[in-house]
Design an enzyme around this catalytic site. Structure first.
Site, PDB file in Angstrom:
ATOM      1  N   ASP A  35       0.315  -1.123  -0.369  1.00 42.55           N
ATOM      2  CA  ASP A  35       0.111   0.081  -0.185  1.00 42.55           C
ATOM      3  C   ASP A  35       1.119   1.365  -0.213  1.00 42.55           C
ATOM      4  O   ASP A  35       0.018   1.663   0.040  1.00 42.55           O
ATOM      5  CB  ASP A  35      -1.439   0.173   1.205  1.00 42.55           C
ATOM      6  CG  ASP A  35      -0.063   0.179   2.901  1.00 42.55           C
ATOM      7  OD1 ASP A  35       0.942  -0.190   2.327  1.00 42.55           O
ATOM      8  OD2 ASP A  35      -0.415  -0.127   3.369  1.00 42.55           O
ATOM      9  N   HIS A  78       3.241   2.240   2.074  1.00 47.31           N
ATOM     10  CA  HIS A  78       3.888   2.504   3.276  1.00 47.31           C
ATOM     11  C   HIS A  78       5.636   2.645   3.178  1.00 47.31           C
ATOM     12  O   HIS A  78       6.357   0.996   2.710  1.00 47.31           O
ATOM     13  CB  HIS A  78       3.120   1.565   3.930  1.00 47.31           C
ATOM     14  CG  HIS A  78       3.438   0.523   4.471  1.00 47.31           C
ATOM     15  ND1 HIS A  78       2.549  -0.404   5.081  1.00 47.31           N
ATOM     16  CD2 HIS A  78       4.609   0.120   5.171  1.00 47.31           C
ATOM     17  CE1 HIS A  78       3.081  -1.756   4.824  1.00 47.31           C
ATOM     18  NE2 HIS A  78       4.665  -1.421   5.555  1.00 47.31           N
TER      19      HIS A  78
HETATM   20  C1  GLP Z   1       6.717  -4.107   6.647  1.00 47.68           C
HETATM   21  C2  GLP Z   1       7.984  -2.698   7.750  1.00 47.68           C
HETATM   22  C3  GLP Z   1       8.084  -2.460   7.098  1.00 47.68           C
HETATM   23  C4  GLP Z   1       8.559  -2.956   5.473  1.00 47.68           C
HETATM   24  C5  GLP Z   1       7.958  -3.669   4.736  1.00 47.68           C
HETATM   25  C6  GLP Z   1       7.714  -4.424   3.561  1.00 47.68           C
HETATM   26  O1  GLP Z   1       5.286  -3.418   7.078  1.00 47.68           O
HETATM   27  N1  GLP Z   1       7.219  -2.305   8.712  1.00 47.68           N
HETATM   28  O2  GLP Z   1       9.472  -1.848   7.040  1.00 47.68           O
HETATM   29  O3  GLP Z   1       9.303  -2.257   3.927  1.00 47.68           O
HETATM   30  O4  GLP Z   1       6.948  -4.623   5.874  1.00 47.68           O
HETATM   31  O5  GLP Z   1       8.245  -5.844   3.446  1.00 47.68           O
HETATM   32  P1  GLP Z   1       8.717  -6.837   3.113  1.00 47.68           P
HETATM   33  O6  GLP Z   1      10.549  -6.676   2.621  1.00 47.68           O
HETATM   34  O7  GLP Z   1       8.755  -8.119   3.901  1.00 47.68           O
HETATM   35  O8  GLP Z   1       8.107  -6.871   1.744  1.00 47.68           O
END
Ligand code: GLP
Length: 257
Positions: A136, A138
């Site tokens: 999304d 973030h």
């Molecule tokens: C979580 C963390 C983020 C991270 C995101 C994506 O929500 N708080 O810092 O970037 O997930 O995670 P992934 O790299 O496992 O896709």
């Protein structure tokens, strides 16, 4: 922004590690901003390899993580403070106490959040911040609608993020915490260099918005367009919805010489 579309995780790991190696060669006491999640793991893996080969040392360095779940047991492997130690910090030579993580175990989390921003500033600010991105859009745990200038604060996780992260909690969304403590977008933007990593088509829409969408609190990562030294390391899947790819490829080829 410098956008590198790379063939695989080995290439992403290698480019990310080059940036960290250069930083610590130029500035042995540099401050590293660490992200959790699966995306940066290829970079950490390559940095550990280079550390073992004697190419990078962190013994004068310091590190801050981006965020933490609120309320997980002390020894839970998904506590981000444990995750980052297990996957990176304990494999290199940071001194005891060089790693700081947001603390959810105090009576006054708000005060702890303000203290976290202060500690980053007192360390001289983050030199290089590693980032992942949520589907999304973030970054850290700054969910859509977050103020683009926010500081470290308590936040809540959207259902989308809890669904995405359930894979780390036996696939059970009810086991995923509802709240977090996270660096704010304003805090993250103060780092001198940002390096965001994303792989796979699941991230393609977030990456398109990040690179080519309008800056908007609805896609928090778009604030990175305002950063003078932002690097985006992605694979073909994550790049698959970008329009301006010819430019990115040309720019990257020139940058790498
Ligand atoms: C979580 C963390 C983020 C991270 C995101 C994506 O929500 N708080 O810092 O970037 O997930 O995670 P992934 O790299 O496992 O896709």
């Amino acid at each position: 922004m410098k956008i590198a579309i790379l063939p695989d995780n080995d290439a992403i790991g290698s480019v990310g590690a080059d940036l960290i190696e250069k930083l610590y060669r130029d500035k042995p006491n540099a401050v590293l901003g660490l992200a959790t999640g699966s995306s940066p793991l290829p970079v950490y893996k390559e940095v550990i390899k280079r550390h073992e080969a004697g190419r990078i040392s962190f013994k004068e360095g310091r590190a801050f993580t981006l965020d933490e779940y609120v309320g997980l047991p002390e020894d839970h492997p998904e506590r981000y403070s444990n995750f980052i130690r297990n996957n990176f910090v304990s494999h290199v030579d940071f001194q005891e106490g060089a790693l700081r993580t947001p603390d959810d175990r105090t009576d006054d989390i708000e005060a702890g959040a303000a203290a976290y921003d202060k500690a980053i500033a007192e360390a001289g600010g983050v030199d290089l911040q590693i980032l992942g991105i949520g589907t999304d859009g973030h970054i850290a745990f700054n969910e859509p609608g977050e103020a683009l200038t926010s500081r470290t604060h308590i936040g809540f996780l959207t259902d989308q993020t809890r669904r995405d992260n359930a894979r780390f909690f036996d696939g059970d969304i009810d086991k995923v915490p509802t709240h977090c403590i996270t660096q704010g977008l304003g805090t993250i933007m103060e780092a001198r260099q940002l390096v965001l990593i994303a792989q796979g088509e699941g991230k393609a829409k977030a990456i398109r918005e990040l690179a080519e969408g309008a800056i908007s609190a609805f896609w928090p990562a778009t604030i990175m367009q305002m950063h003078p030294n932002a690097w985006i390391l992605i694979d073909e899947g994550a790049a698959s919805m970008l329009e301006n790819v010819d430019f990115y490829r040309e720019q990257w080829a020139k940058l790498r010489g």
